[in-house]
Enzyme design. Structure first.
Site, PDB file in Angstrom:
ATOM      1  N   ARG A 140       0.866  -1.165   0.000  1.00 41.47           N
ATOM      2  CA  ARG A 140       0.000   0.000   0.000  1.00 41.47           C
ATOM      3  C   ARG A 140       0.911   1.227   0.000  1.00 41.47           C
ATOM      4  O   ARG A 140       2.010   1.187   0.554  1.00 41.47           O
ATOM      5  CB  ARG A 140      -0.904   0.025   1.230  1.00 41.47           C
ATOM      6  CG  ARG A 140      -1.838  -1.180   1.353  1.00 41.47           C
ATOM      7  CD  ARG A 140      -2.636  -1.111   2.642  1.00 41.47           C
ATOM      8  NE  ARG A 140      -3.554  -2.240   2.789  1.00 41.47           N
ATOM      9  CZ  ARG A 140      -3.256  -3.390   3.394  1.00 41.47           C
ATOM     10  NH1 ARG A 140      -2.047  -3.538   3.938  1.00 41.47           N
ATOM     11  NH2 ARG A 140      -4.133  -4.364   3.476  1.00 41.47           N
TER      12      ARG A 140
ATOM     13  N   LYS B 147      -2.281  -2.734   7.978  1.00 41.93           N
ATOM     14  CA  LYS B 147      -3.470  -2.347   8.723  1.00 41.93           C
ATOM     15  C   LYS B 147      -3.550  -3.121  10.031  1.00 41.93           C
ATOM     16  O   LYS B 147      -3.208  -4.297  10.090  1.00 41.93           O
ATOM     17  CB  LYS B 147      -4.724  -2.611   7.885  1.00 41.93           C
ATOM     18  CG  LYS B 147      -4.865  -1.673   6.693  1.00 41.93           C
ATOM     19  CD  LYS B 147      -6.171  -1.905   5.965  1.00 41.93           C
ATOM     20  CE  LYS B 147      -6.352  -0.907   4.827  1.00 41.93           C
ATOM     21  NZ  LYS B 147      -7.633  -1.116   4.107  1.00 41.93           N
TER      22      LYS B 147
ATOM     23  N   HIS C 135      -1.964   2.810  -6.078  1.00 36.49           N
ATOM     24  CA  HIS C 135      -2.861   1.674  -5.827  1.00 36.49           C
ATOM     25  C   HIS C 135      -3.057   0.838  -7.087  1.00 36.49           C
ATOM     26  O   HIS C 135      -3.226  -0.379  -7.009  1.00 36.49           O
ATOM     27  CB  HIS C 135      -4.205   2.170  -5.304  1.00 36.49           C
ATOM     28  CG  HIS C 135      -4.892   1.180  -4.416  1.00 36.49           C
ATOM     29  ND1 HIS C 135      -4.330   0.728  -3.227  1.00 36.49           N
ATOM     30  CD2 HIS C 135      -6.072   0.519  -4.545  1.00 36.49           C
ATOM     31  CE1 HIS C 135      -5.150  -0.151  -2.671  1.00 36.49           C
ATOM     32  NE2 HIS C 135      -6.204  -0.292  -3.447  1.00 36.49           N
TER      33      HIS C 135
ATOM     34  N   ARG D 180      -0.315  -1.553  -7.192  1.00 36.93           N
ATOM     35  CA  ARG D 180      -0.574  -2.660  -6.258  1.00 36.93           C
ATOM     36  C   ARG D 180      -1.510  -3.682  -6.909  1.00 36.93           C
ATOM     37  O   ARG D 180      -1.300  -4.890  -6.791  1.00 36.93           O
ATOM     38  CB  ARG D 180      -1.176  -2.094  -4.972  1.00 36.93           C
ATOM     39  CG  ARG D 180      -1.577  -3.143  -3.927  1.00 36.93           C
ATOM     40  CD  ARG D 180      -1.930  -2.413  -2.635  1.00 36.93           C
ATOM     41  NE  ARG D 180      -2.808  -3.151  -1.752  1.00 36.93           N
ATOM     42  CZ  ARG D 180      -2.403  -4.010  -0.817  1.00 36.93           C
ATOM     43  NH1 ARG D 180      -1.114  -4.251  -0.662  1.00 36.93           N
ATOM     44  NH2 ARG D 180      -3.275  -4.611  -0.025  1.00 36.93           N
TER      45      ARG D 180
ATOM     46  N   HIS E 190      -3.906  -8.922   3.077  1.00 37.53           N
ATOM     47  CA  HIS E 190      -5.360  -8.936   3.206  1.00 37.53           C
ATOM     48  C   HIS E 190      -5.766  -9.854   4.356  1.00 37.53           C
ATOM     49  O   HIS E 190      -5.324 -11.005   4.430  1.00 37.53           O
ATOM     50  CB  HIS E 190      -6.017  -9.452   1.918  1.00 37.53           C
ATOM     51  CG  HIS E 190      -6.004  -8.462   0.803  1.00 37.53           C
ATOM     52  ND1 HIS E 190      -6.195  -8.819  -0.519  1.00 37.53           N
ATOM     53  CD2 HIS E 190      -5.821  -7.117   0.800  1.00 37.53           C
ATOM     54  CE1 HIS E 190      -6.137  -7.743  -1.272  1.00 37.53           C
ATOM     55  NE2 HIS E 190      -5.912  -6.703  -0.503  1.00 37.53           N
TER      56      HIS E 190
ATOM     57  N   TYR F 146      -9.254 -10.071  -7.732  1.00 35.20           N
ATOM     58  CA  TYR F 146      -8.281 -10.149  -8.824  1.00 35.20           C
ATOM     59  C   TYR F 146      -8.536 -11.328  -9.748  1.00 35.20           C
ATOM     60  O   TYR F 146      -8.156 -11.298 -10.906  1.00 35.20           O
ATOM     61  CB  TYR F 146      -6.858 -10.192  -8.255  1.00 35.20           C
ATOM     62  CG  TYR F 146      -6.525  -8.946  -7.484  1.00 35.20           C
ATOM     63  CD1 TYR F 146      -6.338  -7.732  -8.139  1.00 35.20           C
ATOM     64  CD2 TYR F 146      -6.459  -8.950  -6.094  1.00 35.20           C
ATOM     65  CE1 TYR F 146      -6.075  -6.569  -7.438  1.00 35.20           C
ATOM     66  CE2 TYR F 146      -6.198  -7.787  -5.381  1.00 35.20           C
ATOM     67  CZ  TYR F 146      -6.004  -6.609  -6.061  1.00 35.20           C
ATOM     68  OH  TYR F 146      -5.763  -5.455  -5.361  1.00 35.20           O
TER      69      TYR F 146
END
Length: 308
Positions: free
Chosen positions: A148, A172, A252, A255, A278, A287
């Site tokens: 990210r 995150k 992004h 990414r 994730h 994806y």
């Protein structure tokens, strides 16, 4: 207790217990401030509102023509907020629980082709001086690791593990993951470390102390490291030099390209999930839909029966 105080308490919890990033906290604040204003117009506050009041706010958003994704995000923030109020005893019920958001299709991420990415690298190779070295390492690490943009620009200097040939990335929720890098990315890092000292803000002692901690220091940013906005501008300029539409190139998008190109070349979904950081594999599965669209287009344009 007034709405603003409750919002502050919620944001403090999200920061301390959930490790929410600054941008996440600001997004929550905007959404909850908006809901608070709508309720206030009806003479309601968060500690006294009912489900029908929240439904009226959602109906108002739809009438104003807000995108379903925006309304859904605001409802998601509101639901999490009321769960907090219930758990911490500020309410004895959860008026947001029965609510459901507007239906919305999940848009496919924009993806650059491998040829587009090659063009970006070729353009970066033409840049001279320390800025050129920095541009190349940023591009290499972003595309090789699928980071990210906030993870990339705030990488601490000690994130590099030469022994592992990888970097430690804090994502995150303050979750750390080990991201292996390609040989070109590792070479780009080595080249950058040779000149990095020359880019430190020597004339600003206070900022220097901060900047020294980061892999990509900045002479102007208050945080001491390159900002997301600064890197976005670097990437837009690079896209123009590469002959690509700058509107279609962003950190992004790179990414997304990392994930899609890995899957297209045989990587399994679980591995890509781990590399992207994730928490839920359903986030990574988007994806596979991108690949399905590409395969569908390929069949429609290249298959002999389709041409006939």
């Amino acid at each position: 207790m007034n709405d603003q105080r409750l919002i502050e308490l919620f944001l403090d919890m999200m920061s301390a217990e959930r490790g929410a990033a600054k941008n996440t906290l600001e997004a929550y604040r905007r959404d909850l401030d908006d809901m608070s204003l709508r309720l206030s117009a009806r003479g309601k506050t968060f500690d006294r509102t009912q489900t029908r009041d929240l439904e009226a706010c959602l109906a108002e958003m739809a009438k104003e023509g807000l995108a379903p994704s925006t309304s859904a995000r605001r409802l998601s923030a509101t639901k999490r907020f009321f769960k907090f109020l219930l758990a911490d005893g500020y309410r004895t019920d959860d008026p947001a629980r029965p609510l459901s958001g507007p239906k919305q299709g999940r848009s496919l991420p924009k993806v650059l082709s491998e040829a587009d990415v090659d063009a970006l690298f070729d353009a970066a190779g033409e840049l001279e001086g320390n800025k050129g070295v920095r541009c190349r390492v940023l591009l290499e690490v972003l595309y090789a690791g699928g980071l990210r943009v906030s993870e990339l620009v705030s990488l601490p200097l000690n994130a590099i593990s030469k022994q592992e040939g990888a970097i430690f990335v804090t994502g995150k929720g303050n979750k750390e993951r080990l991201v292996p890098l390609t040989p070109p990315a590792l070479e780009a890092i080595a080249a950058w470390l040779d000149v990095r000292e020359d880019t430190l803000p020597k004339a600003k002692p206070g900022l220097l102390a901060k900047a020294q901690r980061y892999l990509f220091p900045s002479t102007s940013a208050r945080e001491g490291h390159l900002t997301r906005e600064q890197f976005a501008r670097i990437l837009k300029d690079l896209a123009v030099a590469a002959g690509l539409d700058p509107k279609k190139v962003s950190p992004h998008v790179l990414r997304h390209a990392f994930a899609t190109h890995l899957l297209a070349n045989g990587a399994d979904l679980r591995s890509v999930q781990a590399l992207l950081g994730h928490a839920d594999i359903s986030t990574t599965q988007i994806y596979t839909h991108v690949l399905e669209e590409r395969l569908k287009t390929l069949v429609e344009t290249a298959h002999p029966l389709a041409r006939s």
